[in-house]
Motif scaffolding. Structure first.
Motif, short mmCIF file in Angstrom:
data_model
loop_
_atom_site.label_atom_id
_atom_site.label_comp_id
_atom_site.label_asym_id
_atom_site.label_seq_id
_atom_site.Cartn_x
_atom_site.Cartn_y
_atom_site.Cartn_z
N ASP A 165 0.82 -1.22 0.00
CA ASP A 165 0.00 0.00 0.00
C ASP A 165 0.85 1.27 0.00
O ASP A 165 0.33 2.36 -0.18
CB ASP A 165 -1.00 0.01 1.16
N ASN A 184 2.75 1.91 -2.30
CA ASN A 184 2.81 2.26 -3.73
C ASN A 184 1.44 2.66 -4.27
O ASN A 184 1.25 2.72 -5.48
CB ASN A 184 3.32 1.07 -4.54
N THR A 185 0.47 2.90 -3.40
CA THR A 185 -0.86 3.26 -3.87
C THR A 185 -0.89 4.71 -4.34
O THR A 185 0.04 5.49 -4.12
CB THR A 185 -1.90 3.07 -2.75
N ALA A 186 -2.00 5.06 -4.95
CA ALA A 186 -2.14 6.42 -5.51
C ALA A 186 -2.15 7.49 -4.43
O ALA A 186 -1.95 8.67 -4.71
CB ALA A 186 -3.43 6.50 -6.33
N ASP A 187 -2.40 7.09 -3.19
CA ASP A 187 -2.46 8.07 -2.10
C ASP A 187 -1.08 8.52 -1.64
O ASP A 187 -0.96 9.42 -0.82
CB ASP A 187 -3.22 7.48 -0.91
N SER A 188 -0.04 7.86 -2.13
CA SER A 188 1.32 8.22 -1.71
C SER A 188 2.25 8.15 -2.91
O SER A 188 1.93 7.56 -3.94
CB SER A 188 1.81 7.26 -0.60
N LYS A 237 5.11 6.80 -5.18
CA LYS A 237 5.59 5.45 -5.39
C LYS A 237 7.00 5.30 -4.83
O LYS A 237 7.84 6.18 -4.99
CB LYS A 237 5.57 5.11 -6.87
#
Length: 379
Positions: free
Chosen positions: A264, A266-270, A272
């Motif tokens: 997680d 690497n999710t769009a919320d943070s 990469k």
């Protein structure tokens, strides 16, 4: 950073940034006056790049590492701050000390033991370079420079400062870009076959060494690496090729350095998590677990111990002495005294056991669909 670490850091940086005039031989001999001056150095040794052109070719042509970016990795990101490497202490049972570059892309490890230095420099280096040229996805750690003291020094003789350092990729690159809470979720494992005989752990109820030493002997990975069948086969095939060259050169006691961090991150919320520098490969950049929980990275480390080294032969005699002292219990070989062939077999078996793939019904299974014998090498 203490005064010793700061002076060692300065020696390393001076060797990296030194702008030598072009010369035919990378190992030109210093003058007599320079040798006398260097001999009395204790911490601040004069270091040089060993076979600099060879390592530059590896960096640029084989691994695709930008040379200017590589050099800049050793500078402070802030012009107002002094450039120093980042000391991360003693991480190894061998007594090696470690630094990272300011941007954490590269790791600097000292080689304090003479037999490790000579084995890598004189025996393994040329086969290592050839293997890397032919196997660009090799999981042997990428060693980008070898620094050495070209003259005898008082500091090295007394063990006050190491005379050799290797610079290598940092497979943990990207961790420092995470928040402190996120960094705590990263896990690392330095894995070797754990069924060998470790005197510090196994003799006299384990009282030969303090817990702080025994904790550094071997790591335990109490979970499974859950990936697809293709990803496991890729890993085993590559490690088979890599360990073949180590076996051929009589190397033992190397380890699989396994890193995992939550997917997680690497999710769009943070942002990469960045990957290590240079030409990538799946197990170096990160393989996502089948359940989408973890990202795994893996490389092979610490291939500097030769089975035929004097130290290994001496320790083989020590194991025999233990068997005489404690009759009735036959202590097996140590990881540093076994044959290179047996160590390779157990190493690959360890990896095969820890990587779990689904069988044809979709249920987890620890075995490959058609596992090939270790002897059937791709090389």
């Amino acid at each position: 950073m203490g005064i010793r670490d700061r002076l060692i850091s300065t020696s390393i940086l001076r060797a990296i940034f030194k702008a030598d005039a072009p010369r035919k031989n990378d190992s030109a001999h210093p003058s007599l006056l320079a040798r006398i001056w260097a001999f009395f150095a204790v911490f601040h040794l004069t270091l040089a790049r060993y076979r600099a052109s060879l390592f530059k070719k590896l960096r640029n042509d084989v691994w695709g590492i930008d040379e200017e970016g590589y050099t800049e990795s050793f500078r402070s990101p802030s012009k107002s701050k002094r450039t120093d490497l980042v000391a991360i202490g003693d991480l190894g049972y061998s007594g090696s000390t470690f630094f990272t570059t300011p941007n954490s892309k590269y790791l600097i490890k000292s080689l304090p033991r003479h037999f490790e230095q000579s084995f890598f420099r004189d025996r393994l280096l040329d086969p290592y370079v050839e293997h890397m040229e032919l196997n660009q996805d090799s999981l042997l750690v990428r060693i980008t420079d070898l620094l050495y003291s070209p003259t005898a020094t008082l500091g090295a003789a007394l063990g006050m400062a190491p005379s050799h350092h290797i610079i290598m990729e940092n497979i943990l690159y990207g961790k420092s870009s995470c928040s402190k809470d996120q960094q705590k979720r990263w896990e690392t494992y330095d894995l070797k076959p754990n069924d060998y005989f470790y005197p510090e752990r196994d003799v006299a109820n384990g009282n030969l060494a303090p817990e702080s030493v025994k904790e550094r002997l071997i790591d335990e990975f109490d979970d499974k690496v859950r990936v697809t069948i293709d990803q496991k086969e890729e890993l085993i095939a590559q490690l088979s090729r890599d360990s073949k060259i180590l076996q051929a050169n009589n190397a033992v006691d190397y380890s699989l350095f396994l890193v995992r961090y939550p997917a997680d991150l690497n999710t769009a919320d943070s942002d990469k998590v960045p990957t290590p520098p240079g030409r990538g490969s799946s197990w170096r950049n990160g393989v996502v677990s089948r359940d989408g929980i973890w990202v795994y990275r893996a490389i092979v480390l610490d291939f500097f111990w030769a089975k035929d080294a004097l130290q290994a032969q001496t320790l083989t005699g020590l194991v025999k002495l233990f068997n005489l002292v404690k009759p009735g219990k036959d202590h097996g070989p140590m990881s540093i005294t076994t044959t290179s062939d047996e160590y390779r077999q157990r190493f690959l078996g360890m990896v095969d056991d820890m990587v779990e793939v689904p069988d044809s019904t979709g249920r987890p299974a620890g075995e490959l669909r058609n596992p090939a014998p270790v002897a059937a090498d791709p090389m």
